[in-house]
Scaffold this motif. Structure first.
Motif, mmCIF file in Angstrom:
data_model
loop_
_atom_site.group_PDB
_atom_site.id
_atom_site.type_symbol
_atom_site.label_atom_id
_atom_site.label_comp_id
_atom_site.label_asym_id
_atom_site.label_seq_id
_atom_site.Cartn_x
_atom_site.Cartn_y
_atom_site.Cartn_z
ATOM 1 N N SER A 1 0.830 -1.211 0.000
ATOM 2 C CA SER A 1 0.000 0.000 0.000
ATOM 3 C C SER A 1 0.862 1.257 0.000
ATOM 4 C CB SER A 1 -0.963 -0.001 1.180
ATOM 5 O OG SER A 1 -0.282 -0.243 2.381
ATOM 6 N N ALA B 1 -4.022 7.601 0.577
ATOM 7 C CA ALA B 1 -4.373 6.547 1.535
ATOM 8 C C ALA B 1 -5.282 7.101 2.627
ATOM 9 C CB ALA B 1 -3.107 5.946 2.143
ATOM 10 N N TYR C 1 -5.987 0.598 5.983
ATOM 11 C CA TYR C 1 -4.968 0.876 4.980
ATOM 12 C C TYR C 1 -4.589 -0.339 4.132
ATOM 13 C CZ TYR C 1 -4.854 5.152 7.605
ATOM 14 O OH TYR C 1 -5.241 6.321 8.228
ATOM 15 N N SER C 2 -5.543 -1.199 3.917
ATOM 16 C CA SER C 2 -5.411 -2.322 2.991
ATOM 17 C C SER C 2 -6.667 -2.336 2.131
ATOM 18 C CB SER C 2 -5.286 -3.652 3.740
ATOM 19 O OG SER C 2 -4.104 -3.693 4.487
ATOM 20 N N LEU D 1 -3.837 -3.823 -2.297
ATOM 21 C CA LEU D 1 -2.776 -3.035 -1.673
ATOM 22 C C LEU D 1 -2.831 -3.274 -0.175
ATOM 23 C CD1 LEU D 1 -4.199 -0.348 -3.787
ATOM 24 C CD2 LEU D 1 -1.715 -0.442 -3.753
#
Length: 133
Positions: A37, A45, A75-76, A114
Motif C-alpha cells: 500500500s 491513503a 490501509y489495505s 494493496l
C-alpha cells in the motif's frame, strides 16, 4: 459387512490438478496483483481510509469520482481492475493508483490488492514507494 466399491465415485481433486482443470475450476480463481500500500501517497491513503470510516457501503465513494475500492483492513484495499476504476483514478489525478491499475490490467488481473504486508514492486518498474508516517 460387504462394501460395494462401484458406488464410490472419487472427487475430481483426488486425481490431481488436471482433473480440476477439466471441471472448469479456473473460473473461480481470480488473478490479483498484490503490492504494498506504500505505492500510494499518504494523502491518497488517508482520503480512501477516511471515506471508509464515514460508513460508505460497498466501497463506492462519491467523493472519489466513483472509484470502487474496498477497504479490507485499515490501509489495505482491493479494487477491481476495470476501465471505470482506471478512469476514476485518472479523473482524481491519482496517478500512482491509476498506474497500478494499468499494470494489473496489462497482466490481465481482475483485481489490485494493496496492503502493508505485500512487497513493493521492483525498482526497474519505476513505481514510487512513498514514505508513510
Amino acid at each position: 459387512m460387504e462394501m460395494n466399491n462401484e458406488s464410490i465415485t472419487p472427487a475430481p481433486w483426488a486425481h490431481g490438478p488436471s482433473a480440476l482443470q477439466s471441471v472448469g475450476l479456473h473460473r473461480y480463481i481470480a488473478r490479483t496483483l498484490r503490492v504494498s500500500s506504500s505505492h500510494l501517497p499518504w494523502e491518497i491513503a488517508q482520503q480512501i481510509h477516511a471515506e471508509d470510516q464515514m460508513g460508505e457501503t460497498c466501497g463506492a465513494f462519491p467523493s472519489t469520482g466513483g472509484l470502487l475500492i474496498l477497504e479490507l483492513d485499515d490501509y489495505s484495499w482491493r479494487a477491481d481492475v476495470t476501465a471505470d476504476n482506471i478512469a476514476a483514478a485518472q479523473a482524481l489525478r491519482w496517478d500512482a493508483l491509476r498506474r497500478l491499475l494499468r499494470l494489473a490490467q496489462a497482466y490481465q488481473c481482475e483485481a489490485l490488492e494493496l496492503a502493508g504486508d505485500h512487497l513493493v514492486l521492483p525498482a526497474v518498474l519505476e513505481f514510487e514507494v512513498f514514505p508513510w508516517p
